[in-house]
Structures are given as structure tokens and as C-alpha cells.
Design an enzyme around this catalytic site. Sequence first.
Site, mmCIF file in Angstrom:
data_model
loop_
_atom_site.group_PDB
_atom_site.id
_atom_site.type_symbol
_atom_site.label_atom_id
_atom_site.label_comp_id
_atom_site.label_asym_id
_atom_site.label_seq_id
_atom_site.Cartn_x
_atom_site.Cartn_y
_atom_site.Cartn_z
ATOM 1 C CB CYS A 254 -0.994 -0.023 1.156
ATOM 2 S SG CYS A 254 -0.282 0.135 2.794
ATOM 3 C CB CYS B 88 -4.450 2.035 -1.770
ATOM 4 S SG CYS B 88 -2.685 2.364 -1.842
ATOM 5 C CB CYS C 5 3.132 -1.465 -7.730
ATOM 6 S SG CYS C 5 3.981 -2.993 -7.275
#
Length: 137
Positions: A8, A80, A87
Site C-alpha cells: 500500500c 490502494c 508499484c
Amino acid sequence: MEKIYFICTGNSCRSQMAEGFAKTIFPKDWEVQSAGIEAHGVNPLAIKVMAESGVDISNNQSKTIDAKYLNQCHVVLTLCGDARDRCPITPPEVKRIHWPLIDPALAEGTDAEKLAVFRQVRDQIKGNVIDLAKQLS
């Protein structure tokens, strides 16, 4: 050994709770870790609501993504939209899953109202982890 990564934004609430549940729910032959795009420290309310569920995350450390571990994972879960969008790229064999969870750290109101949001997110994460463990076994 299979590896799973929960990611996250700040590795303070959602990913820490997911890691805590996964370590108790997943088979012992799975390595479970969590990380954030940034490291914000483990949120005290996350520690509190997890303790209510019998899972101790009080010794967890907030950390950022380890690229080597990320690329060795069987499954990477983003918790999220920010983490999903930011990412790093993973090899094609890494299964990526997204759980769009609200950030309990943004809850406003009284302490009781904030705790209620943390509990709601915790319970949603626990259900998701249970379902995921069934799917992957």
C-alpha cells in the site's frame, strides 16, 4: 517456497494488517511480507484493532518495496489505487491482484469513529485474505 507481497502507500495500516492475517492464515510454506511505496511507520490504531483479532503486529516495521523480493513473488497484492499505479513492474509470471481498500488512516471524527473505520477495513482484509488463501491452495 511461495512468496506473497502486500503493498500500500505507506506500509502503516492496510498492508500491515494483511501481512498479519496472512501469516496466521496462509500455509507455513508461504513467505509473507508487506511494504509501501513509502514508509510511514506502523499506525497505532492498526496495532490496536489487530490485537483485538488476536494478531500481534506491534513488532512490525514499516518498510519500502524490496525489488528483489517483489520479483521473486508468486503473488503481489496492491491495497490502494496509489500503490497499484506506482508499484514497480513485475515479471509476467507474478500474479498481480488489486484490492481497492479505503485508507483508515484518513478517518476523521472521534477516537471511537476512527476505530470503527479501522475495524471495518481490518474485517474486510481478513475476509479477503481467507478467500485468497482458499483460491491459492
